[in-house]
Design an enzyme around this catalytic site. Sequence first.
Site, PDB file in Angstrom:
ATOM      1  N   ASN A 192       0.825  -1.208   0.000  1.00 59.39           N
ATOM      2  CA  ASN A 192       0.000   0.000   0.000  1.00 59.39           C
ATOM      3  C   ASN A 192       0.860   1.258   0.000  1.00 59.39           C
ATOM      4  OD1 ASN A 192      -2.269  -1.594   0.081  1.00 59.39           O
ATOM      5  ND2 ASN A 192      -2.766  -1.180   2.215  1.00 59.39           N
ATOM      6  N   ARG A 239      -5.526   0.959 -13.426  1.00 59.09           N
ATOM      7  CA  ARG A 239      -4.162   1.192 -12.956  1.00 59.09           C
ATOM      8  C   ARG A 239      -3.466  -0.086 -12.488  1.00 59.09           C
ATOM      9  NH1 ARG A 239      -4.251   5.637  -8.837  1.00 59.09           N
ATOM     10  NH2 ARG A 239      -4.247   7.030 -10.645  1.00 59.09           N
ATOM     11  N   HIS A 261     -16.037   1.592 -15.594  1.00 57.13           N
ATOM     12  CA  HIS A 261     -15.854   0.952 -14.288  1.00 57.13           C
ATOM     13  C   HIS A 261     -17.076   0.137 -13.890  1.00 57.13           C
ATOM     14  CE1 HIS A 261     -14.981   1.089  -9.800  1.00 57.13           C
ATOM     15  NE2 HIS A 261     -13.841   0.670 -10.310  1.00 57.13           N
ATOM     16  N   TYR A 303     -12.279 -10.146  -1.299  1.00 56.71           N
ATOM     17  CA  TYR A 303     -12.975  -8.865  -1.235  1.00 56.71           C
ATOM     18  C   TYR A 303     -14.449  -9.122  -0.925  1.00 56.71           C
ATOM     19  CZ  TYR A 303      -9.122  -6.520  -3.831  1.00 56.71           C
ATOM     20  OH  TYR A 303      -7.923  -6.008  -4.240  1.00 56.71           O
ATOM     21  N   ARG A 330     -14.298   2.450   3.957  1.00 55.74           N
ATOM     22  CA  ARG A 330     -13.084   1.664   4.162  1.00 55.74           C
ATOM     23  C   ARG A 330     -11.834   2.533   4.284  1.00 55.74           C
ATOM     24  NH1 ARG A 330     -11.598  -1.385  -0.779  1.00 55.74           N
ATOM     25  NH2 ARG A 330     -10.070   0.252  -1.139  1.00 55.74           N
ATOM     26  N   HIS A 361     -15.304  -4.019   0.198  1.00 55.38           N
ATOM     27  CA  HIS A 361     -15.366  -3.449  -1.148  1.00 55.38           C
ATOM     28  C   HIS A 361     -16.793  -3.171  -1.622  1.00 55.38           C
ATOM     29  CE1 HIS A 361     -14.349  -3.389  -5.593  1.00 55.38           C
ATOM     30  NE2 HIS A 361     -13.364  -2.681  -5.096  1.00 55.38           N
TER      31      HIS A 361
END
Length: 690
Positions: A54, A410, A440, A473, A569, A597
Amino acid sequence: MTELNTPLDLNNPDYYLNRELSILDFHLRVLEQAVNPLHPLLERLNFLLIFSRNLDEFFEIRVAGLLQQLSFDSAITTSDGMLVSEVLKRIADICHRAVEKQYRILNEDLFPALAAENIRFLKRDELTEAHRLWVKQYFREQVLPVLTPISLDPAHPFPRLVNKSLNFIVSLEGKDAFGRQISLAVVPAPRSLPRVVRLPDELTDGGDQHVLLSAIIHEHVSELFPGMVATGCYQFRVTRNADLTVDEDVDDLAIALKGGLLLRRYGKAVRLEVADNCPRDIIDYLLRKFGLREESLYKVNGPVNLARLLSNFNRPKLRYPPFTPTMPSILQKTESVFEALKKQDVLLHHPFESFTPVINFLREAARDPQVLAIKQTLYRTGADSEIVNILSEAARNGKEVTAIIELRARFDEESNIEVANKLQEAGAIVVYGIVGYKTHAKMILVVRREQDKLHRYVHLGTGNYHAVTARIYTDYGLMSANADLCEDVHKIFQELTGMGKAAKLKKLLHAPFTLHTQLIAAIEQEIRHVQAGKAAHIIIKVNALTEKQLMQALYRASMAGVKIDLIIRSICCLRPQVAGLSENIRVRSIVGRFLEHTRVFCFSNDGDLKVYCASADWMDRNLFSRVEACFPIDDPILKKRIYKDGLLNYLADNQSAWELQSDGTWQQVPQAEELSHQAQSMLLEKFAKV
């Protein structure tokens, strides 16, 4: 309740939190899981490594972006009124403390705890003579042949080093074969080499013993420079700007992206990590070579590439207990997915429920002679995924297969280009979406001929079509044969592949067209309810909240007396619990075994509950620069299930929850010993009984 005529300027930057600092706070919450006894030992180690990954991306994208802004204008400010230079200073202060804490946890907590379980990462001075002999042979046979030492002299300038690669800078004495006096050299470690090497069982007394690649190279680095003496060897790693920008006014986006991917590996340096025993003069030399200042330097007491530390330990007791995702009963009883959807909508709650129904839906469509067409969006999936193979099979079977592939997802650009090539070779129609807007939305549409009429079936989701992330997720997926819903999905696919005006939809909320305005309208409706003396409640669960107009609408609702619960989150730029502004807003974040998620929007609506699931977060990019789909949950049973399992369940969590304070800090909710409640564990237990 605050009087609505109170003159509050909702554009006041004091009412908003900094986006970059907010996401950094999330990374710190992840780091805290490395010391949380609720998690098994190897999972705690994994959280430490997730924090490393991260932080890598945070520097590659967020810090790199801020530095770029600063280079354009030193007086530029962020939306919360902070100077970019001040944000960067705050980031440096926080990250230096966090990295120091990370290595302290590793060295003083996790390594000793692992050693107690007979899992060891041996340092050079801990190797026995037998270990040393084996390591020497391993170095000469497996490592030495692929190393390329690079001396630093006028004929060999400092090399271009790949983003996040492990490297060593070596101080030398003596002359080389050509009589040159060389004092420094760089040794890049090829990425093909494993960073953790397991010692043979016969040398480990039954335990798991490992040696890091950095220790192996350090131990034998002198062999790379015959006739010279290596007086020092220090690992280092540079992090570069990896934000990929591509001019979309090109003839072929895929070709343009391929060129950009090469440049990403050598972007401008933004961070330097070095071993903490590296001499000051060498550190200064590296900083100069990378054009970095002192605040970008991170001295670490351990491996500089922690993200690759985890090995495949066969220690089930040190892992989370395994679980088997369940299948909805209707799909167990009905052989055909299409027949099941004719009877009722099917809601999937991953990872507690299996992703297999989505695979089966596509596989049945690919092989059913009555199916004419399959259309699907793909954001992150992987070229070797079962879904891509099924779509390829469908195209070869003569189905009209259309794939909307978002090449610009990405860090998945290269994989998505491979997916596009594979599908095109199979005969599918591949479209890259809309110029200027990332696709998306998560949608599948199947068109099937039944008794001379065409019927449609859809799957809509909050997460990617990725079987691996569907196990780690939390996401919702809705499978339906509802005619209006299917018609809406059909119209969005037409928008994505053709040209024309924005479609008028019956059920779906659709970014960048109607989603934002309809969310504002739903918040304002709750304000009207509370003004009429009715109960009003808003519950929103998203990954991030940054869009200012939505935050201002929530502030207005809070001032009117609407109760608001936000389950977010990571990034939250709204400041809760501020008297006269947001005292009716509570913000919490759940960090646990699974990455949260789901995107769920819930409005009490005077007792006629409105529940939506969506692919979109409440961010500017999702609402204005992406194609997103937000779908209502109309079935009363499914609506109640999401409300209880996906919202109230998380609001009751007193084991994995953090709450955002009015000063912008996050505090962990005190872990209750009696009546303890952990949302994800409850769902695992619930679905295990199904």
